[in-house]
Design a protein around this motif. Structure first.
Motif, short mmCIF file in Angstrom:
data_model
loop_
_atom_site.label_atom_id
_atom_site.label_comp_id
_atom_site.label_asym_id
_atom_site.label_seq_id
_atom_site.Cartn_x
_atom_site.Cartn_y
_atom_site.Cartn_z
N ILE A 106 0.84 -1.21 0.00
CA ILE A 106 0.00 0.00 0.00
C ILE A 106 0.87 1.26 0.00
O ILE A 106 0.61 2.21 -0.74
CB ILE A 106 -0.98 -0.03 1.20
CG1 ILE A 106 -2.02 -1.13 0.99
CG2 ILE A 106 -1.65 1.32 1.38
CD1 ILE A 106 -2.87 -1.41 2.20
N THR A 107 1.92 1.25 0.81
CA THR A 107 2.80 2.42 0.87
C THR A 107 3.51 2.65 -0.46
O THR A 107 3.63 3.79 -0.91
CB THR A 107 3.83 2.24 2.00
OG1 THR A 107 3.14 1.95 3.21
CG2 THR A 107 4.67 3.49 2.17
N TYR A 108 3.94 1.58 -1.10
CA TYR A 108 4.63 1.74 -2.39
C TYR A 108 3.68 2.21 -3.48
O TYR A 108 4.09 2.98 -4.36
CB TYR A 108 5.31 0.44 -2.80
CG TYR A 108 6.47 0.06 -1.89
CD1 TYR A 108 7.13 1.02 -1.12
CD2 TYR A 108 6.90 -1.25 -1.80
CE1 TYR A 108 8.17 0.68 -0.30
CE2 TYR A 108 7.95 -1.60 -0.97
CZ TYR A 108 8.58 -0.63 -0.22
OH TYR A 108 9.62 -0.96 0.59
N ILE A 109 2.45 1.80 -3.43
CA ILE A 109 1.47 2.30 -4.41
C ILE A 109 1.24 3.80 -4.20
O ILE A 109 1.17 4.57 -5.16
CB ILE A 109 0.14 1.51 -4.31
CG1 ILE A 109 0.34 0.08 -4.84
CG2 ILE A 109 -0.97 2.21 -5.08
CD1 ILE A 109 -0.82 -0.83 -4.59
N VAL A 110 1.16 4.23 -2.95
CA VAL A 110 1.03 5.66 -2.65
C VAL A 110 2.25 6.42 -3.14
O VAL A 110 2.13 7.49 -3.75
CB VAL A 110 0.80 5.88 -1.14
CG1 VAL A 110 0.93 7.34 -0.76
CG2 VAL A 110 -0.56 5.34 -0.72
#
Length: 180
Positions: A106-110
């Motif tokens: 999720i953090t990498y997608i953000v």
């Protein structure tokens, strides 16, 4: 001698069980840097430093575009560096109850979206230093996307963030009842 009313013996049944092994002591293990995710993290950290230096060394470093770019780069550097340290010291394995793969994905997608905005804004400014920083930001965006894809695939396959799972299969034979 087979009797006509006798049923064939049932097939052998296999039953599997898996055992997950976690070593809960922290230790330095540099072999993580040879995995795809470890290589991506190390390269992303290097690209973050390079792009940050490009913006800060520019004459327009206090511009709003540069400030936004530096905030994105700093946040990404902080998160990726922290995750790299946690993996190197096996803290991810120690605290295996936390959904590390989902948090990273999720953090990498953000970060992919934040880097897309930051790189586009930097390149559109027109300064050579901003363009160089934007180039490295685009490369970093692609690497974050690849790592997010790897994390999504690991989640789908039920893999662990760190540690290993041993699977053992046992074959159970069912013998037919004795003849009368």
């Amino acid at each position: 001698m087979a009797f006509p009313n006798q049923l064939p013996p049932p097939p052998a049944q296999t039953m599997g069980s898996s055992n997950t092994v976690f070593i809960t002591e922290t230790r330095l293990d540099l072999s993580y840097l040879t995995t795809p995710s470890g290589i991506i993290k190390a390269v992303v950290i290097a690209f973050n430093i390079i792009s940050f230096i490009c913006i800060v060394s520019s004459a327009f470093s206090s511009n709003g575009r540069g400030v936004y770019f530096c905030i994105v780069v700093f946040c990404a550097f902080l998160f990726t560096g922290t995750m790299l340290i946690l993996y190197l010291y096996h803290a991810v394995e120690k605290y295996h109850n936390i959904k590390w793969l989902k948090i990273e994905m999720i953090t990498y997608i953000v970060f992919v979206f934040l880097y897309l905005i930051a790189a586009t804004v930097a390149v559109a400014f027109g300064s050579a230093a901003y363009s160089a920083a934007g180039f490295f930001a685009y490369l970093t965006m692609v690497l974050y996307g690849i790592d997010a894809f790897l994390k999504a695939r690991a989640l789908r396959d039920g893999q662990l963030a760190q540690g290993h799972r041993t699977v053992s299969k046992q074959v159970h034979m069912v013998t037919p009842p004795a003849m009368p």
